[in-house]
Structures are given as structure tokens and as C-alpha cells.
Scaffold this motif. Structure first.
Motif, PDB file in Angstrom:
ATOM      1  N   LEU A   1      86.726 141.558  37.903  1.00  0.00           N
ATOM      2  CA  LEU A   1      87.184 140.275  37.535  1.00  0.00           C
ATOM      3  C   LEU A   1      88.150 139.917  38.865  1.00  0.00           C
ATOM      4  O   LEU A   1      88.971 140.485  39.245  1.00  0.00           O
ATOM      5  CB  LEU A   1      88.362 140.370  36.377  1.00  0.00           C
ATOM      6  N   MET A   2      87.766 138.798  39.662  1.00  0.00           N
ATOM      7  CA  MET A   2      88.612 138.326  40.746  1.00  0.00           C
ATOM      8  C   MET A   2      89.341 137.261  40.372  1.00  0.00           C
ATOM      9  O   MET A   2      90.282 137.031  41.000  1.00  0.00           O
ATOM     10  CB  MET A   2      87.343 137.904  41.670  1.00  0.00           C
TER      11      MET A   2
ATOM     12  N   ALA B   1      83.036 139.555  40.638  1.00  0.00           N
ATOM     13  CA  ALA B   1      82.021 139.996  41.653  1.00  0.00           C
ATOM     14  C   ALA B   1      81.210 140.982  41.144  1.00  0.00           C
ATOM     15  O   ALA B   1      81.725 141.866  40.352  1.00  0.00           O
ATOM     16  CB  ALA B   1      82.972 140.625  42.602  1.00  0.00           C
ATOM     17  N   ILE B   2      80.000 140.518  41.349  1.00  0.00           N
ATOM     18  CA  ILE B   2      78.931 141.564  40.664  1.00  0.00           C
ATOM     19  C   ILE B   2      77.912 142.173  41.818  1.00  0.00           C
ATOM     20  O   ILE B   2      77.709 141.696  42.862  1.00  0.00           O
ATOM     21  CB  ILE B   2      77.955 140.682  39.634  1.00  0.00           C
ATOM     22  N   PRO B   3      77.572 143.619  41.538  1.00  0.00           N
ATOM     23  CA  PRO B   3      76.953 144.267  42.672  1.00  0.00           C
ATOM     24  C   PRO B   3      75.598 143.435  42.695  1.00  0.00           C
ATOM     25  O   PRO B   3      75.014 143.728  42.078  1.00  0.00           O
ATOM     26  CB  PRO B   3      77.035 145.460  42.421  1.00  0.00           C
ATOM     27  N   SER B   4      75.277 142.578  43.706  1.00  0.00           N
ATOM     28  CA  SER B   4      74.169 142.017  43.719  1.00  0.00           C
ATOM     29  C   SER B   4      73.988 141.566  45.467  1.00  0.00           C
ATOM     30  O   SER B   4      74.954 141.440  45.947  1.00  0.00           O
ATOM     31  CB  SER B   4      73.755 140.861  43.086  1.00  0.00           C
ATOM     32  N   PRO B   5      72.775 141.370  46.037  1.00  0.00           N
ATOM     33  CA  PRO B   5      72.610 140.920  47.255  1.00  0.00           C
ATOM     34  C   PRO B   5      72.991 139.647  47.407  1.00  0.00           C
ATOM     35  O   PRO B   5      73.547 139.010  48.816  1.00  0.00           O
ATOM     36  CB  PRO B   5      71.302 141.096  47.526  1.00  0.00           C
TER      37      PRO B   5
ATOM     38  N   PHE C   1      73.508 140.297  33.168  1.00  0.00           N
ATOM     39  CA  PHE C   1      72.975 139.834  34.590  1.00  0.00           C
ATOM     40  C   PHE C   1      71.579 139.931  34.746  1.00  0.00           C
ATOM     41  O   PHE C   1      71.045 141.094  34.786  1.00  0.00           O
ATOM     42  CB  PHE C   1      73.685 140.770  35.639  1.00  0.00           C
ATOM     43  N   GLY C   2      70.902 138.676  34.601  1.00  0.00           N
ATOM     44  CA  GLY C   2      69.267 138.836  34.345  1.00  0.00           C
ATOM     45  C   GLY C   2      69.060 139.808  33.088  1.00  0.00           C
ATOM     46  O   GLY C   2      69.684 139.408  32.079  1.00  0.00           O
ATOM     47  N   LYS C   3      68.202 140.511  33.434  1.00  0.00           N
ATOM     48  CA  LYS C   3      67.792 141.418  32.101  1.00  0.00           C
ATOM     49  C   LYS C   3      68.686 142.704  32.153  1.00  0.00           C
ATOM     50  O   LYS C   3      68.336 143.499  31.156  1.00  0.00           O
ATOM     51  CB  LYS C   3      66.176 141.831  32.400  1.00  0.00           C
TER      52      LYS C   3
ATOM     53  N   PHE D   1      80.494 135.138  40.462  1.00  0.00           N
ATOM     54  CA  PHE D   1      79.575 134.655  38.926  1.00  0.00           C
ATOM     55  C   PHE D   1      80.553 134.346  37.828  1.00  0.00           C
ATOM     56  O   PHE D   1      81.611 135.130  37.541  1.00  0.00           O
ATOM     57  CB  PHE D   1      78.546 135.640  38.485  1.00  0.00           C
ATOM     58  N   ASP D   2      80.503 133.153  37.321  1.00  0.00           N
ATOM     59  CA  ASP D   2      81.089 132.869  36.222  1.00  0.00           C
ATOM     60  C   ASP D   2      80.540 133.313  34.853  1.00  0.00           C
ATOM     61  O   ASP D   2      79.458 133.212  34.474  1.00  0.00           O
ATOM     62  CB  ASP D   2      81.243 131.059  36.266  1.00  0.00           C
ATOM     63  N   TYR D   3      81.694 133.639  33.904  1.00  0.00           N
ATOM     64  CA  TYR D   3      81.330 133.935  32.702  1.00  0.00           C
ATOM     65  C   TYR D   3      82.302 133.431  31.629  1.00  0.00           C
ATOM     66  O   TYR D   3      83.480 133.273  32.114  1.00  0.00           O
ATOM     67  CB  TYR D   3      81.357 135.634  32.439  1.00  0.00           C
TER      68      TYR D   3
END
Ligand code: ADP
Ligand code: ZN
Ligand code: ZN
Length: 731
Positions: A48-49, A7-11, A39-41, A16-18
């Protein structure tokens, strides 16, 4: 193949998988740990979910995470679940919601540890004999170290006369060493002062709360001064005796240190407060002490609802009706409603206390979902205040004060007591207007008037914070006949000072209390007990006790009666009673005088003649007839853009698209879009769509589809939009 789902702080409303970072042993990973990932730049901190072996993306496209920041998850599993639930209920992106459940330093990737204090001690085997006999200072210093085998800080060494500049010399000689220790406060005794003997009503409330060792929700309703706090204290005492901890949520504590002091006076166990006046470091340390069970009582504002407790025993929410428990931007959760979920998860009692319970809570109590505990008498024999409506129709007012009110104020001051004048507007005057043509100084960025301030002189928009100088001439007709219209606290202060030159007039509002310790100085002066006039905004209504105030004057009782918001009436009643509750504590009976243009308004009359409960029942009936909350549930989809009309068009298109594509769930419907009650604010044009559901299920079905459509719609990237579930107001 191991895949980390974060779970990543983004709108974006997805996970997201890594790939695991190099050298990581995935079998040792626990869900909930923080993971640093590209994450992007940017590099961001995700939670971790899930650990899984499948991804909808090609493995070659997945990036490895940078590193794992924790061995243990900072949040216990059930609070992680609570935050996830809240993200879904309040339609907020999960990554962002989970971050907000953590202290700021953990969001920034700091280790989940106390700030370690550097301590010094003598090295093993070190002795004075190893130093030259004439090295007096080094000898004295080593002597001090030897006296403190547990370690001592440089500050403490200095206080004992040690020359700390010699520490490095001792260290080089292998005689002293430094090490790190976290600060913990030991706990043994629980009570610091004896509890008060309870009156029968208080005793019965306490007994009911204690009767349920497991989950229960209790509404504790009692007028201000009825002794609710004493009931909280004794309920907490019982939990502390059982080795458990207590979580207490209050509307604000930065401004009201008395609240925390009251707990510190009663208990000798470690107590931590979590509020906005603390540094991020202090907050993390307090949070850790709660999580490790060292702090036995945790007192905080809204966000403290996510504070982990090692041994949870009870949750108390004081002033449960206060709108500050609902976050108004970003992750729009209600700490009060989450507290009910949390108490159920932790199988502990929740106490919701208020003199003026919210209609939602009252409805739950009436329906039997909450235990309804009531205290009807004031504690310690003080009489409840007497209410008086002052009809000011056709009465000439002097700076907002009627002659009857002025003479009442004089009477109270001359009899040696204090007076509180309440007015919900700060500044000198809410408008500056041209006497010749009627022009009004408006904010160019908002649909609002600029407020005139005289101290220092300027115009100020209270909605967008824009400030400007005071014009000398009308911008329409050039006349210099500009005059302030209406009364704010500064003007009232000035008028009262002129009317009562022999008594101090003390103004309490956001402007007058900005300086550090300003509020403490004010309270100090008021507590001296000498006659004075306090004039101020709702800041006066919160938490403070003014035992010598015998007259409360409400200058404009009507301000919220005809609000566009259906909660206007409820908020007005709560505010009036909250202000009134300041009067006549201790042994001085109080009077509340309310100036009104609507003295025969049935709701106002019910309130002053029969009290809050009677008012609330009438208001609940009105809500039922109109199918408004708590008899229905709703959410607001708000949108804003810099272009007039575009937000409304966007909402209209979304609505149309949904109607074309799917059937509305039964019991759900929408109203709007309409321009927001204040259409323009801070340069943005705003509109809203109201989404109603007869029940939560219908509402949430609709909201889930709505979110999906909003994310798909390319227009939604050009418009600022947000969803507010169970909004606290409609503005
Ligand atoms: P509330 O929280 O309902 O506003 P408090 O608990 O602050 O009320 O009580 C108001 C005042 O009455 C306080 O000064 C408190 O010490 C006093 N008080 C409360 N309970 C008792 C009691 N049982 N006997 C005597 N005084 C009491
Ligand atoms: Zn003019
Ligand atoms: Zn403005």
C-alpha cells in the motif's frame, strides 16, 4: 470513497488502484502494509503506497482487494522511501523493487512473525497427585513440566528423558498444555574478548569515525592485513556501548564463515548473518531480530542493505570495491551506493573499507566528499609482500609454468612453507582444438569456446551452462588429433602434482568446492600448516587468510589488461593485489611472482613498484581524459532477441524516435547501438546502447523519457530489454 493505491510486482511502471476489501476500516490502514489483491488471473501481494479518494479510472471498474496482511508495515517508512528512491534511480518498476527489499517469505504472503516454537507446560493447578501412582512415565513427564514453568520444547523433554508420546494423554486429562513462543536471545555483556591495542594509524582512523556521531562517509583504505577489521570491530563496540546496532555488508559469507566467526569471537551480543545458504525461514527470523533490535550486529551480503534496524548505529561495507555489491540482473541496484543514502537518512556513519578502493569511491575521497582514512602499515609487524614481474616472452612454458616459477615454488615448499598458484580459469583447458585444421569446439548457443573439463570429462560452456560429451573427431576434417589448448585450474593441478609428487596439491574453484563443507575441509588441511600447493581461481582471493603461504604465483597477470571494458584495468589491479594480500601474513614475509608478456607495461609497473594508490591516480587521469566514470555517468540499455540483428534494429529505432521527438538534455549523449561484446549468448542475440550524462541530472532526465518511449513502443514487447544505471561491466 477510499481508494488503495498499490505497488504491485509487475513489469509495468505504475501503481494500481483498488477498493478496500470488505470489512476493512481504512482509517486504520498504514502505508507500507502488504495487501493481497487480484491481478489479471492471479493473486498478488502489493504494498500500500497511498490512500486516496480519487482515481483516474471509473470506480465501477476498480476491484476490491482481497485482504490486508499486516497491521504494521514490515519495512519502516524510511526504508520504504529508500527502496522507492532506488526504483526510480535504477529505472526499475517500483512494485518489484519494493518486493525485493523484503525477505522471501514476506513476498509470499507469510505473516511478519517469528516461526513459533511449540512449548509445553503443566496446566494451572496440575499436580502429581492427580495421576495414578503406577503411571510412572506420566508422573515423570509431568514432573519435568512442573520443573519448567516457562515452558519446554519436546526436544528438550526428550533430552531430559521424558516420554513425549505421553504428552497428549496428559493434555486430555487437562494436566498439560502447549503454547507458542518465539526464540529470543537475551543480551547483557558486550565483549567476549578484549580488543587489541591499536597502532597509531588505526587509532587515528577509529577516532575519526567515532568523532562523527551523525552522518559521515569514511573511506578506510589499508592493504590486506593492515588491521581494518580491527578498526571496524572497535567502531562497532563503541556503537554497541551506546545501545545501537551495526550493519556489516561483505561480498560473500556462505563461503567464508571466518568473517562471521571473527565477530562472534569478539562480541557476546546476538549476531545474525543473512546469506544465501540459509533457508527462507531462517532469513525471516534473522531479519525480524534485526528489526526488533534483538540482533545487535547484522552481517549480510548485498540484499541485507534493506534490513531494518531498530536502533541503527553504523554501516560498514567491507571490500567496498567488490562488483557483487551491484546486482547484475532485475533490480540493478548498488548496495554500496544505497548505503550512502541510508546512512544519511539514519544520520549514522558509513565506513567503506578496502585495500583497493573503487575509483568512484577514491574520487569522492579525493574531492573531499568522503573522509579519507588510511592505514599504510601492516598490523602486528608482518612485512608487506615483495612483487616480482616474470617476463615470459620467448620462455618455454610447461603447462603455463615458467622454469623460474617452478624453481621458486620448489624453494618455498622445501623450506617448509605453502604456495598459492592463481589462475582465473576453471576447467582443464579453455579450448579444445584440432591439430590438423584448427577447428575449435565452440558453444552453439554463445559466441564462446567450450571449456574442456576432465573431472568428470565433458565440454562445458561457462556462459550458458551447456554441457556435452568430448568429441573423438574434428567436426571439420574428421581428424582424431584433438588437443586441449591453454591451461585451466584442473590442468595446472595435474601439472603441479607431477612436478611436486611429494606435496599435496589442493584445487580451489567453483567445481572443487561444490560439495557441502568442501571449503571447510580444504581450509582445515591448509591450516594444518604443512607445505602444500593451493591452485585456484579468484575464490582464493576472497576473505581467506593463509598465514603459511609465502609465495603467490599469478600465472597470467595480463588477462584483463586489454579488456574491452574500461574497468578492465581497475579490476585486474584489484584482483592482483587481492590475491597478493593472501601471502606473508603473520611472521612469514611473502613474495608475489607475476608471469606476464607485458613486463614493461607502464600501468603494471606503477602497480607493482608504487602500489595501488599510485596506480589509481594514473588510471583516474586516464578516465578524466576520456570523460569516463567517475567523471561522467552512464547507463546501458541492453536488448536481446532470438533473431540476429533485431535487437540492434530495435535500439536504433528507439534512439531515432527520441531524437525526432525531443531535445537531448544538455550534457547528455548516446553511443551506439552496437552488438554486445559477446553478441550471442544462450541463444539470444544481444545489443546495447550506451547513454552518457555529464552529470546525473542530465542522465536521469534522458532515462526517464527513454523508459516512457520503451513502454509505448509495441516492438518492446517482442524484445527483452533492460536498463542498467551505473553498470558494473559492459557485457
Ligand atoms: P585487514 O582487515 O586490513 O585485512 P585484519 O584486521 O584482519 O586486517 O588484521 C590482520 C591481522 O593483524 C589479524 O591477525 C589481526 O588480529 C592483526 N592485528 C590487527 N590489528 C592489530 C594490532 N593493533 N595489534 C596487533 N595485531 C593486530
Ligand atoms: Zn580438423
Ligand atoms: Zn554457451
Amino acid at each position: 470513497m477510499t481508494i488503495l493505491r498499490l505497488a504491485i510486482p509487475s513489469p509495468l511502471r505504475r501503481l494500481f488502484d483498488y477498493l478496500p476489501p470488505a470489512g476493512c476500516n481504512p482509517t486504520q490502514l498504514q502505508p507500507g502494509v502488504r495487501v493481497l489483491a487480484p491481478f489479471g488471473k492471479r493473486e498478488v501481494i502489493g504494498i500500500l503506497m497511498e490512500i486516496t479518494d480519487q482515481s483516474e479510472f471509473e470506480l465501477s471498474r476498480l476491484k476490491p482487494a482481497r485482504s490486508i496482511l499486516d497491521t504494521e508495515p514490515p519495512l519502516p517508512r524510511h526504508l520504504l522511501k529508500l527502496a522507492r528512491w532506488a526504483a526510480s534511480y535504477y529505472q526499475h518498476p517500483e512494485g518489484d523493487a519494493l518486493q525485493q527489499a523484503l525477505p522471501v517469505l514476506l513476498r509470499k504472503g507469510q505473516p511478519c512473525e517469528y516461526q513459533h516454537e511449540t512449548l509445553w507446560r503443566a496446566a494451572e493447578g496440575a499436580s502429581i497427585a492427580q495421576l495414578k501412582a503406577n503411571a510412572h512415565r506420566q508422573i515423570a513427564l509431568l514432573q519435568l513440566l512442573l520443573e519448567h514453568p516457562q515452558g519446554i520444547s519436546t526436544d528438550a523433554l526428550r533430552a531430559e528423558g521424558g516420554q513425549v508420546s505421553n504428552l497428549s494423554t496428559l493434555q486430555e486429562k487437562g494436566l498439560a498444555e502447549s503454547f507458542q513462543r518465539c526464540h529470543k536471545t537475551p543480551t547483557s555483556q558486550i565483549l567476549h574478548e578484549a580488543p587489541l591495542p591499536l597502532n597509531p594509524e588505526q587509532a587515528s582512523c577509529l577516532q575519526q569515525i567515532n568523532a562523527e556521531q551523525a552522518f559521515s562517509i569514511n573511506l578506510l583504505e589499508g592493504i590486506t592485513g593492515s588491521g581494518k577489521t580491527e578498526v571496524y570491530l572497535q567502531a562497532i563496540e563503541q556503537r554497541l556501548n551506546a545501545g545501537l546496532q551495526a550493519l556489516v555488508l561483505v561480498p560473500e559469507i556462505g563461503l567464508t564463515p571466518q568473517t562471521v566467526n571473527r565477530f562472534k569471537q569478539r562480541f557476546s551480543v546476538p549476531i545474525v548473518a543473512l546469506h544465501s545458504n540459509m533457508t527462507d525461514r531462517q532469513r525471516l527470523d534473522a531479519w525480524l531480530q534485526a528489526r526488533e533490535g534483538i540482533a545487535r550486529i547484522v552481517i549480510g551480503t548485498r540484499s541485507a542493505i534493506f534490513t531494518p534496524l531498530q536502533k541503527p548505529g553504523i554501516i560498514i561495507i567491507d571490500e567496498e570495491h567488490d562488483p557483487s555489491f551491484k546486482q547484475q540482473d532485475g533490480f540493478r541496484y548498488s548496495a554500496r551506493d544505497l548505503a550512502a543514502m541510508r546512512a544519511r537518512d539514519e544520520q549514522i556513519p558509513l565506513v567503506l573499507g578496502s585495500a583497493t578502493p573503487s575509483l568512484e569511491t577514491l574520487h569522492n575521497a579525493i574531492e573531499g566528499r568522503y573522509h579519507w582514512l588510511r592505514i599504510t602499515q601492516r598490523a602486528g609487524n608482518s612485512a608487506p609482500p615483495r612483487f616480482e614481474l616474470l617476463d615470459i616472452r620467448q620462455i618455454p612454458l610447461q603447462e603455463g609454468l615458467s622454469p623460474a616459477l617452478v624453481s621458486a615454488i620448489r624453494q618455498h615448499l622445501e623450506s617448509g612453507t605453502q604456495v598459492l598458484v592463481f589462475l582465473n580459469r576453471r576447467g582443464f583447458s579453455p579450448t579444445l582444438s584440432c591439430h590438423d585444421c584448427g577447428w575449435i569446439a565452440d558453444c552453439t548457443r554463445c559466441d564462446a569456446h567450450m571449456t574442456l573439463h576432465q573431472n568428470p570429462p565433458h565440454l562445458h560452456c561457462h556462459h550458458c551452462d551447456k554441457q556435452s560429451g568430448i568429441p573423438l573427431h574434428c567436426q571439420e576434417c574428421g581428424s582424431d588429433q584433438l588437443q586441449p589448448v591453454g591451461v585451466g585450474t584442473e590442468r595446472s593441478e595435474q601439472a603441479l602434482q607431477q612436478l611436486f609428487p611429494d606435496f599435496p596439491v589442493i584445487r580451489v574453484d567453483r567445481d572443487s568446492t561444490q560439495r557441502k563443507h568442501a571449503m571447510q575441509e580444504i581450509m582445515h588441511q591448509v591450516n594444518s600448516g604443512d607445505p602444500c600447493i593451493l591452485v585456484g581461481t579468484q575464490m582464493l582471493a576472497k576473505g581467506h587468510h593463509f598465514p603459511k603461504v609465502t609465495l603467490v604465483a599469478i600465472l597470467n597477470a595480463d588477462s584483463g589488461l586489454f579488456s574491452a571494458d574500461f574497468r578492465g584495468m581497475e579490476r585486474t589491479a584489484q584482483l592482483i593485489l587481492q590475491v597478493a594480500g593472501r601471502a606473508g601474513r603473520a611472521d612469514h614475509p611473502g613474495t608475489v611472482m607475476m608471469q606476464t608478456y607485458h613486463a614493461d607495461h607502464p600501468i603494471l609497473q606503477t602497480l607493482v613498484e608504487q602500489g595501488y594508490s599510485a596506480f589509481a591516480l594514473v588510471e583516474l587521469n586516464n578516465r578524466k581524459a576520456a570523460q569516463l566514470p567517475p567523471y561522467s555517468h552512464y547507463a546501458l540499455l541492453r536488448a536481446e532477441t532470438s533473431q540476429k540483428g533485431r535487437a540492434e534494429a530495435f535500439l536504433g529505432a528507439i534512439r531515432q524516435q527520441l531524437e525526432d521527438d525531443l531535445l537531448l538534455p544538455p550534457g547528455a549523449h548516446w553511443i551506439g547501438p552496437f552488438p554486445s561484446p559477446m553478441e550471442k549468448r544462450a541463444g539470444m542475440h544481444r545489443a546495447q546502447l550506451m547513454i552518457y550524462g555529464q552529470n546525473r541530472k542530465a542522465l536521469h532526465q534522458l532515462l526517464a523519457s527513454l523508459c516512457w518511449y520503451l513502454e509505448q513502443n509495441p516492438e518492446s514487447r517482442k524484445v527483452r530489454w533492460s536498463i542498467d544505471v551505473d553498470p558494473a561491466d559492459t557485457f
